[in-house]
Design a protein around this motif. Sequence first.
Motif, short mmCIF file in Angstrom:
data_model
loop_
_atom_site.label_atom_id
_atom_site.label_comp_id
_atom_site.label_asym_id
_atom_site.label_seq_id
_atom_site.Cartn_x
_atom_site.Cartn_y
_atom_site.Cartn_z
N ILE A 93 -1.24 3.89 3.28
CA ILE A 93 -1.02 4.98 2.34
C ILE A 93 -2.21 4.93 1.39
CG2 ILE A 93 1.48 4.99 2.56
CD1 ILE A 93 1.61 3.50 -0.13
N TYR A 94 -2.48 6.02 0.72
CA TYR A 94 -3.67 6.08 -0.14
C TYR A 94 -3.40 5.43 -1.49
CZ TYR A 94 -5.51 9.22 3.37
OH TYR A 94 -5.96 9.76 4.55
N HIS A 95 -3.38 4.11 -1.47
CA HIS A 95 -3.18 3.34 -2.69
C HIS A 95 -3.82 1.97 -2.50
CE1 HIS A 95 -1.21 1.29 -6.04
NE2 HIS A 95 -1.09 2.50 -6.55
N HIS A 96 -4.54 1.51 -3.51
CA HIS A 96 -5.28 0.25 -3.39
C HIS A 96 -4.37 -0.94 -3.10
CE1 HIS A 96 -4.24 0.53 -7.69
NE2 HIS A 96 -4.18 -0.78 -7.64
N ASP A 97 -3.13 -0.94 -3.59
CA ASP A 97 -2.24 -2.06 -3.32
C ASP A 97 -1.88 -2.15 -1.84
OD1 ASP A 97 -2.11 -3.11 -5.89
OD2 ASP A 97 -0.37 -1.90 -6.45
N CYS A 98 -1.79 -1.02 -1.18
CA CYS A 98 -1.51 -1.02 0.25
C CYS A 98 -2.67 -1.66 1.01
CB CYS A 98 -1.24 0.40 0.74
SG CYS A 98 -0.94 0.50 2.52
N TYR A 99 -3.89 -1.24 0.72
CA TYR A 99 -5.07 -1.81 1.37
C TYR A 99 -5.14 -3.32 1.13
CZ TYR A 99 -7.14 2.85 2.15
OH TYR A 99 -7.40 4.12 2.57
N ALA A 100 -4.98 -3.71 -0.12
CA ALA A 100 -5.08 -5.13 -0.48
C ALA A 100 -3.97 -5.95 0.17
CB ALA A 100 -5.04 -5.29 -2.00
N GLY A 101 -2.76 -5.42 0.15
CA GLY A 101 -1.62 -6.15 0.72
C GLY A 101 -1.74 -6.34 2.22
N LYS A 102 -2.18 -5.29 2.91
CA LYS A 102 -2.34 -5.40 4.36
C LYS A 102 -3.46 -6.39 4.70
CE LYS A 102 -0.46 -0.92 5.64
NZ LYS A 102 -0.37 -0.11 6.84
N ALA A 103 -4.55 -6.34 3.99
CA ALA A 103 -5.64 -7.29 4.23
C ALA A 103 -5.17 -8.71 3.97
CB ALA A 103 -6.84 -6.94 3.36
N ARG A 104 -4.41 -8.92 2.90
CA ARG A 104 -3.90 -10.27 2.59
C ARG A 104 -2.93 -10.73 3.66
NH1 ARG A 104 -2.02 -10.00 -2.86
NH2 ARG A 104 0.10 -9.78 -2.14
N TRP A 105 -2.09 -9.82 4.17
CA TRP A 105 -1.16 -10.19 5.23
C TRP A 105 -1.93 -10.76 6.42
CZ3 TRP A 105 -0.06 -9.60 10.29
CH2 TRP A 105 1.24 -9.91 10.73
N VAL A 106 -2.98 -10.06 6.83
CA VAL A 106 -3.78 -10.52 7.97
C VAL A 106 -4.47 -11.84 7.65
CG1 VAL A 106 -5.78 -9.98 9.43
CG2 VAL A 106 -4.09 -8.20 8.91
N MET A 107 -5.08 -11.94 6.49
CA MET A 107 -5.79 -13.18 6.13
C MET A 107 -4.84 -14.36 6.04
SD MET A 107 -8.60 -11.67 3.48
CE MET A 107 -9.39 -13.23 3.18
N ASP A 108 -3.61 -14.15 5.57
CA ASP A 108 -2.62 -15.23 5.49
C ASP A 108 -2.26 -15.76 6.87
OD1 ASP A 108 -2.57 -15.04 2.74
OD2 ASP A 108 -0.61 -14.03 2.65
#
Length: 182
Positions: A93-108
């Motif tokens: 979705i067009y929100h920075h928290d979505c981008y950051a959260g998905k990237a963190r999910w993958v990195m975790d």
Amino acid sequence: MSIFNVDLDGVLVDWTDAIAELFGVDVALAREANRTHRISEVLGLSKTQMWDRVMTAGSDLWSNMKVHEDAWSVFMQARALLGDRVRILTAPIYHHDCYAGKARWVMDRLGNETSAITICRDKWLLAGPGRYLIDDNAEKCHDFESHPYAIAGGKSILVPRMGDAGRAGALDQFISAVRAAA
């Protein structure tokens, strides 16, 4: 050389249960509504109201989503065979928290493998010969194979949502295609 793009929300992670928890609704009811894309109705909200609330939930909503073990197991088998030719392709979705959260999910889960994730709403942009999309969204799969501006040759595998018939068969089709490409 084949490249496999695997959807995050709905295929690898449990988006519906996270949304049910966020809004405090019965998980079984939310799952049934999500099968027909009516989850906002179950919440008693317009789609705009639902997404506004999701956008204010913060990046933890996205980074803490539970893994769908069936698909994650197949994804990891595929990565063991093809490495970074098996990637996560997610539409935010067009929100920075979505981008950051998905990237963190993958990195975790995969460490600092920045090549493991592509964040792009228009998944058809990555279509082409030897390119696959594994997704739970029929429209995204259709566009990957036949969007008027997509490079021809992309193939998709529609993975039914958790609890729907055919999910295991679609995941088998995914790993079979990976083995054929190995």
